[in-house]
Design a protein around this motif. Sequence first.
Motif, PDB file in Angstrom:
ATOM      1  N   ALA A 166     -35.191  16.141 -17.549  1.00 20.82           N
ATOM      2  CA  ALA A 166     -34.002  16.841 -17.082  1.00 20.82           C
ATOM      3  C   ALA A 166     -33.390  16.108 -15.892  1.00 20.82           C
ATOM      4  O   ALA A 166     -33.977  15.161 -15.348  1.00 20.82           O
ATOM      5  CB  ALA A 166     -34.372  18.273 -16.703  1.00 20.82           C
ATOM      6  N   ALA A 167     -32.223  16.554 -15.477  1.00 17.87           N
ATOM      7  CA  ALA A 167     -31.504  15.877 -14.402  1.00 17.87           C
ATOM      8  C   ALA A 167     -32.272  15.892 -13.084  1.00 17.87           C
ATOM      9  O   ALA A 167     -32.128  14.981 -12.254  1.00 17.87           O
ATOM     10  CB  ALA A 167     -30.127  16.522 -14.225  1.00 17.87           C
ATOM     11  N   ASP A 168     -33.096  16.928 -12.866  1.00 13.47           N
ATOM     12  CA  ASP A 168     -33.838  17.024 -11.607  1.00 13.47           C
ATOM     13  C   ASP A 168     -35.162  16.263 -11.645  1.00 13.47           C
ATOM     14  O   ASP A 168     -35.944  16.326 -10.690  1.00 13.47           O
ATOM     15  CB  ASP A 168     -34.071  18.494 -11.241  1.00 13.47           C
ATOM     16  N   GLY A 169     -35.433  15.547 -12.732  1.00 12.41           N
ATOM     17  CA  GLY A 169     -36.652  14.761 -12.845  1.00 12.41           C
ATOM     18  C   GLY A 169     -37.810  15.480 -13.491  1.00 12.41           C
ATOM     19  O   GLY A 169     -38.839  14.863 -13.786  1.00 12.41           O
ATOM     20  N   SER A 170     -37.670  16.793 -13.712  1.00 10.20           N
ATOM     21  CA  SER A 170     -38.736  17.502 -14.418  1.00 10.20           C
ATOM     22  C   SER A 170     -38.772  17.014 -15.864  1.00 10.20           C
ATOM     23  O   SER A 170     -37.737  16.672 -16.449  1.00 10.20           O
ATOM     24  CB  SER A 170     -38.538  19.017 -14.348  1.00 10.20           C
ATOM     25  N   LEU A 224     -36.790  23.820 -18.580  1.00  8.31           N
ATOM     26  CA  LEU A 224     -37.082  22.491 -18.034  1.00  8.31           C
ATOM     27  C   LEU A 224     -35.841  22.037 -17.278  1.00  8.31           C
ATOM     28  O   LEU A 224     -34.878  21.548 -17.880  1.00  8.31           O
ATOM     29  CB  LEU A 224     -37.431  21.511 -19.154  1.00  8.31           C
ATOM     30  N   GLY A 225     -35.853  22.198 -15.966  1.00  9.35           N
ATOM     31  CA  GLY A 225     -34.644  21.912 -15.186  1.00  9.35           C
ATOM     32  C   GLY A 225     -33.483  22.711 -15.722  1.00  9.35           C
ATOM     33  O   GLY A 225     -33.573  23.927 -15.929  1.00  9.35           O
ATOM     34  N   ILE A 271     -34.016  10.875 -22.840  1.00  5.48           N
ATOM     35  CA  ILE A 271     -35.099  10.839 -23.818  1.00  5.48           C
ATOM     36  C   ILE A 271     -35.594   9.401 -23.933  1.00  5.48           C
ATOM     37  O   ILE A 271     -34.819   8.499 -24.256  1.00  5.48           O
ATOM     38  CB  ILE A 271     -34.642  11.349 -25.192  1.00  5.48           C
ATOM     39  N   GLU A 272     -36.861   9.198 -23.630  1.00  7.19           N
ATOM     40  CA  GLU A 272     -37.489   7.890 -23.794  1.00  7.19           C
ATOM     41  C   GLU A 272     -38.474   7.972 -24.954  1.00  7.19           C
ATOM     42  O   GLU A 272     -39.253   8.923 -25.052  1.00  7.19           O
ATOM     43  CB  GLU A 272     -38.227   7.487 -22.519  1.00  7.19           C
ATOM     44  N   ARG A 273     -38.430   6.983 -25.838  1.00  2.00           N
ATOM     45  CA  ARG A 273     -39.333   6.956 -26.992  1.00  2.00           C
ATOM     46  C   ARG A 273     -40.294   5.789 -26.886  1.00  2.00           C
ATOM     47  O   ARG A 273     -39.884   4.654 -26.647  1.00  2.00           O
ATOM     48  CB  ARG A 273     -38.533   6.849 -28.291  1.00  2.00           C
TER      49      ARG A 273
END
Length: 214
Positions: free
Chosen positions: A20-24, A119-120, A3-5
């Motif tokens: 998510a871990a897969d980049g989605s 989402l992933g 999570i980026e804010r």
Amino acid sequence: MTIERLTAGPIGNNIYILMAADGSAAVIDPGFEAGRILAEIKRLNAKVQYVLLTHGHFDHAGCAAEIKAATGAQIALHEADCPMLKEPAMFTRAFGALAAGAQGAEADIILHDGDTLPLGELTIRVLHLPGHSPGSCFFLVGDSIFSGDVLFKGCVGRTDLTGGDTEAMKRSIRKVNGLTGDYKVYPGHDAPTTLREEQRTNPYLLSYDYDIYD
């Protein structure tokens, strides 16, 4: 889950990039500074699948169309707030220059209470909590809640704006008080908090006998 804010705009809106871990990824509540958001998406090498809107107010949705155009993401919003997303002037007249640049948009995914989005490896769950606006929602993902303008650290969302409803907000806050779990809360403004802390200390969750900004 990452999570980026980003905090942007003249009234300190929080914009989140959930990955998510897969980049989605999902961009949550992109109200201002589309260029900065897109630069962060590029830095993260995120593949944006959704633009998730906790509600339709311009400061949370003003550059949703621009993020969609740049990434191919689908805009998701509760059905009750779709009119104000399409016609932001319904809400922006009272805000003058603050609302400059807000673009109308169409929701690609119409959300309802209890809906889920994949989402992933993650599942995004929708909890409809009207009051601040007719279509305000929480997004619950793992141990995190994106609360929009329903719940803040020590406060709750105002109800004196277009579409606000104090009685609906009181019912929504009762639902929030009924949630269990060790959730981190990521609000639409101000600092993150936790659900347990708000249930323990937030005066609006401790008493329903109040008027919210009325």
